[in-house]
Scaffold this active site. Sequence first.
Site, short mmCIF file in Angstrom:
data_model
loop_
_atom_site.label_atom_id
_atom_site.label_comp_id
_atom_site.label_asym_id
_atom_site.label_seq_id
_atom_site.Cartn_x
_atom_site.Cartn_y
_atom_site.Cartn_z
N ARG A 259 8.28 -4.70 -2.42
CA ARG A 259 7.39 -4.95 -1.30
C ARG A 259 7.50 -6.40 -0.83
O ARG A 259 7.41 -7.31 -1.64
CB ARG A 259 5.95 -4.62 -1.69
CG ARG A 259 5.86 -3.17 -2.13
CD ARG A 259 4.45 -2.68 -2.27
NE ARG A 259 4.52 -1.26 -2.63
CZ ARG A 259 3.46 -0.50 -2.88
NH1 ARG A 259 2.25 -1.01 -2.81
NH2 ARG A 259 3.61 0.77 -3.19
N ARG A 274 0.00 -9.12 -7.44
CA ARG A 274 0.67 -8.73 -6.19
C ARG A 274 2.07 -9.33 -6.21
O ARG A 274 2.27 -10.49 -5.89
CB ARG A 274 -0.13 -9.24 -4.99
CG ARG A 274 0.34 -8.71 -3.64
CD ARG A 274 -0.51 -9.25 -2.49
NE ARG A 274 -1.89 -8.75 -2.52
CZ ARG A 274 -2.27 -7.55 -2.06
NH1 ARG A 274 -1.40 -6.75 -1.50
NH2 ARG A 274 -3.53 -7.19 -2.14
N GLU A 346 -7.78 -2.35 -7.16
CA GLU A 346 -6.99 -1.13 -7.04
C GLU A 346 -5.84 -1.08 -8.06
O GLU A 346 -5.04 -2.00 -8.15
CB GLU A 346 -6.41 -1.04 -5.62
CG GLU A 346 -5.51 0.17 -5.44
CD GLU A 346 -4.80 0.17 -4.09
OE1 GLU A 346 -5.23 -0.58 -3.18
OE2 GLU A 346 -3.82 0.92 -3.94
N SER A 349 -3.84 5.09 -6.40
CA SER A 349 -4.26 5.54 -5.09
C SER A 349 -3.65 6.91 -4.85
O SER A 349 -2.49 7.13 -5.18
CB SER A 349 -3.73 4.54 -4.05
OG SER A 349 -4.01 5.00 -2.75
N ARG A 386 -0.01 -3.90 -12.46
CA ARG A 386 -1.48 -3.91 -12.45
C ARG A 386 -2.07 -3.23 -13.68
O ARG A 386 -3.11 -3.65 -14.20
CB ARG A 386 -2.01 -3.27 -11.17
CG ARG A 386 -1.70 -4.16 -9.97
CD ARG A 386 -2.38 -3.70 -8.72
NE ARG A 386 -1.97 -4.56 -7.61
CZ ARG A 386 -2.40 -4.43 -6.37
NH1 ARG A 386 -3.25 -3.46 -6.07
NH2 ARG A 386 -1.99 -5.25 -5.42
#
Length: 420
Positions: A259, A274, A346, A349, A386
């Site tokens: 990403r 992140r 988060e 998801s 995460r």
Amino acid sequence: MLDLKLIRDDPARVRAGLARRGADGDLDELIAVDSEARSLRGEVEEAKAERKRLSKQIGQMRGKGEDSREVEEAAKRLGDSASHGEARLKGIERRRAEMLLALPNLAEDAAPEGGEDDAVVLREVGEPPRFAFEIRDHVEIGEALGIIDLERAAKVSGARFAYLMGGLVRLQLAVVTFALDRLENAGFTPVIPPVLVRESAMVGTGFFPADRASIYETAADDLFLVGTSEVPLAGLHQEEIVHADVLPLRYAGVSTCFRREAGAAGKDTRGIFRVHQFDKVEMFSFTTPEASADEHQLILGMEEDILQALEIPYRVVDIPIGDLGASAARKFDCEAWMPGQQRYREVTSCSNCTDYQARRLKARFRGSRGTQMLHTLNGTAVALARTLIAIIENHQREDGSVAVPEVLRPFGAPAELAAG
RNA sequence: GGAGAGGUGUCCGAGCGGUCUAAGGAGCGCGACUGGAAAUCGCGUAGGCGGGUUUCCCGCCUCGAGGGUUCAAAUCCCUCCCUCUCCGCCA
């Protein structure tokens, strides 16, 4: 994408649905372009049908040795006018397709209104741990133990990259095999998919045009690095018509995710929360329309099951309409308690994309009511960076070591993360 | 990277300028035969788009994708994608 027929038959409903997401801007223009395209198509098809009849006649006349020159000229005139109209039609239909592709999915009625801050907490599971000592975050713990190295990663690759080392590597691999084990028991077929895909796969899954800026692109080969294995998994059955009796089709993709995090500058810059690159086990299901809501709950259940087994406190939130991805009709996130940040963040998801992706991908099934679009759903089983943070921070001990959840031991995880 | 062969409906497969309105087979559906089943026989069975007098009918498009030639393209030409075989390189 949305069903053009639905837009024509019930524009009020589509308009209301898009308005909920603040995306109803171009609908009137789309409807106008569509009606123009259809009337022009009628004219073109009429000319072509007539030309076809004449061509057939020419064939027969020649067979009998008759003079067909006059008919040939008439056929040519019709052909010219048809191809003229067709060229114009092509432009109009391309415009229509672009506008259609830009529309997001309609949300489920039950999805909460509003934006990012309006998420509805459905439940909290597990107690955030209390520590009798000063809490460290994963960066302090990881650097002290020599299992996370951000500085060297920055030299080699830049910001938002990390070296994971030593016991943390074993831990990650154990989390992956543990998750796969649970998923396989629930009927998910493990898949290691390609992580470089074509533009068409990105368009088919709805990441293009909406999220193009967040995707890495290779300069020389027109290939794109996937941000999630959802992309190659969704593409698995593109342009296929499967039999209803093989449904649901469940896959568990294991892949590295890439990403760019464009637009996230200055956000979550600490540690490995992140990052540009992380590994993830992703669930992906193809179902009938009737089964997709239940499948969504099943996927959410798998996510919760895994978090509970890893002894990570979490809460489930119902994502509001304004924060849904373009493809999603409904989305639930699981947010793990992160002691280092003193809040829920988060970690997984799951989305029900209904027939939105399937229509783009032409992924269909043949059932008792003929050929229909499939429904597609995706959900995170474990996102490694995460999940590792959640394990490290929730299971930290006073001496700076980390206890490892018992369920991971059979999968090769070390008993603890400790110095030395 | 070099040379060659090929991509046709749910699947296999024929066709290689004009009844292709895509043969044939498998699978699937319905029916007959049967006590029931198998076998056999008969009928049906691609998708997309558009239109209509909307349990049905008509038209256009689709034979890997996109262009072109022609009155007419699955069929001829060009570009691209993919698959397979052999050679080369390679973890």
